[in-house]
Design a protein around this motif. Structure first.
Motif, short mmCIF file in Angstrom:
data_model
loop_
_atom_site.label_atom_id
_atom_site.label_comp_id
_atom_site.label_asym_id
_atom_site.label_seq_id
_atom_site.Cartn_x
_atom_site.Cartn_y
_atom_site.Cartn_z
N SER A 94 -3.36 11.66 -6.16
CA SER A 94 -4.92 10.38 -6.62
C SER A 94 -5.71 10.04 -5.50
O SER A 94 -6.37 9.14 -5.43
N GLN A 95 -4.84 9.54 -4.32
CA GLN A 95 -5.53 8.55 -3.04
C GLN A 95 -5.15 9.38 -2.11
O GLN A 95 -5.21 8.40 -0.58
N GLY B 210 13.92 11.12 -3.97
CA GLY B 210 12.54 9.92 -3.55
C GLY B 210 11.44 10.09 -4.40
O GLY B 210 10.79 11.55 -4.78
N ASP B 211 11.06 8.76 -4.56
CA ASP B 211 9.57 8.93 -4.46
C ASP B 211 9.21 7.77 -3.53
O ASP B 211 9.48 7.58 -3.19
N VAL B 212 7.58 8.46 -3.29
CA VAL B 212 6.82 8.29 -2.79
C VAL B 212 5.70 7.80 -3.52
O VAL B 212 4.91 8.22 -4.66
N GLU B 213 4.77 6.43 -3.52
CA GLU B 213 3.34 5.82 -4.03
C GLU B 213 2.29 4.62 -3.06
O GLU B 213 3.92 4.35 -2.13
N PHE B 214 1.27 5.53 -3.36
CA PHE B 214 0.15 4.68 -2.73
C PHE B 214 -0.51 4.30 -3.05
O PHE B 214 -0.98 4.69 -3.94
N TYR B 215 -0.43 2.80 -2.88
CA TYR B 215 -1.42 1.76 -4.25
C TYR B 215 -0.83 1.75 -5.82
O TYR B 215 -1.33 2.22 -6.46
N GLY B 216 0.74 2.10 -5.81
CA GLY B 216 0.98 1.95 -6.80
C GLY B 216 0.41 3.67 -7.69
O GLY B 216 1.61 3.83 -8.38
N PHE C 203 11.64 1.46 1.74
CA PHE C 203 10.84 0.39 2.32
C PHE C 203 9.55 0.15 1.64
O PHE C 203 8.65 1.27 0.95
N SER C 204 8.88 -1.06 1.75
CA SER C 204 7.52 -1.20 0.86
C SER C 204 7.32 -1.28 2.48
O SER C 204 7.24 -2.25 3.21
N VAL D 24 0.58 -0.92 0.24
CA VAL D 24 -0.24 -0.40 -0.20
C VAL D 24 1.31 0.82 0.24
O VAL D 24 0.62 2.21 -0.10
N LEU D 25 1.68 1.26 0.32
CA LEU D 25 3.08 2.11 0.28
C LEU D 25 3.83 2.19 0.12
O LEU D 25 5.04 0.60 0.31
#
Length: 249
Positions: free
Chosen positions: A69-70, A58-64, A24-25, A3-4
């Motif tokens: 959008s999240q 750096g990059d951060v993704e929530f649910y990809g 980390f994920s 999810v992260l």
């Protein structure tokens, strides 16, 4: 499912690096305690992940996906000390603020929104204080109000910055009960935490931080004397076995 996802996240204040290349994920349905010494960057990490603190790389993704959008899927409980508790508003209005994504900023809450807010207050045992001014609450009661504000969003991913700090025993029991309920619902929660003795009991995952990521993973495998010593910069004296995640507290 992750999810992260955090990749090479670095943050600095002026010329001083506070976070250095964190990666980390976080899997769905986990309850993660974030631990480290004062000044390790725990709160800064959460703020950087949520876009509240500028990052230098750096990059951060929530649910990809990107944060923008999240946002509706994310709840945040800040440190109690970061809030102006003298602001002239009452408990029910503070909790209802968590619904502004549904209500809209230029509209007034309706009865259905009030009912949702009251249901969230019931979960933290604060319904009798609904009309109380927030400045008249104890520290533990204030913390429960902010927890209710996050709960009313019905988010899927929660960030909580020191929710146990300075609270009474009743509030601590309430918070951990809510965290366990969220996990049972398949929600994901990350919590900045200071009490090392309760980490094995409260969290199934632990993230150990001191400007750099020291260790992250299931508590039983990760919360060890060696990792604690590296995180806190010295030998940790602790009664029990080498693997602290397996001891009873």
């Amino acid at each position: 499912m992750d999810v992260l996802t955090v990749r090479n996240l670095s943050t600095a204040y002026q010329s001083k690096v506070v976070l250095d290349s964190l990666s980390f994920s976080v899997e769905q349905g986990t309850l993660t305690g974030i631990v480290g010494p004062n000044g390790a960057g725990k709160s800064t990490m959460i703020k950087s992940i949520l876009g509240l603190q500028p990052k230098i790389s750096g990059d951060v993704e929530f649910y990809g996906n990107a944060l923008q959008s999240q946002k509706q899927r994310i709840g945040y409980v800040p440190q109690r000390g970061a809030v102006d508790w003298d602001f002239p508003t009452n408990v029910i209005d503070v909790v209802t603020m968590g619904l502004y994504g549904q209500i809209g900023w230029l509209r007034f809450p309706r009865e259905k929104h009030r009912k949702l807010a009251m249901a969230a207050l019931e979960k933290v045992d604060m319904t009798e204080y609904a009309t109380r001014q927030i400045s008249q609450l104890s520290g533990g009661q204030q913390q429960r109000v902010f927890l209710a504000r996050a709960l009313v969003q019905e988010a899927e991913l929660y960030f909580m910055d020191e929710p146990f700090a300075g609270v009474d025993a009743k509030t601590e029991r309430t918070i951990i009960s809510v965290l366990e309920e969220l996990k049972d619902q398949g929600k994901t929660v990350l919590v900045v935490h200071h009490d090392l003795q309760t980490v094995p009991r409260y969290f199934d995952h632990v993230l150990m931080l001191n400007k750099q990521l020291i260790a992250y993973g299931p508590t039983k495998e990760t919360f060890t004397t060696a990792h604690l010593s590296k995180t806190y910069g010295g030998t940790i004296q602790w009664l029990g076995g080498e693997n602290l995640g397996q001891r009873s507290v």
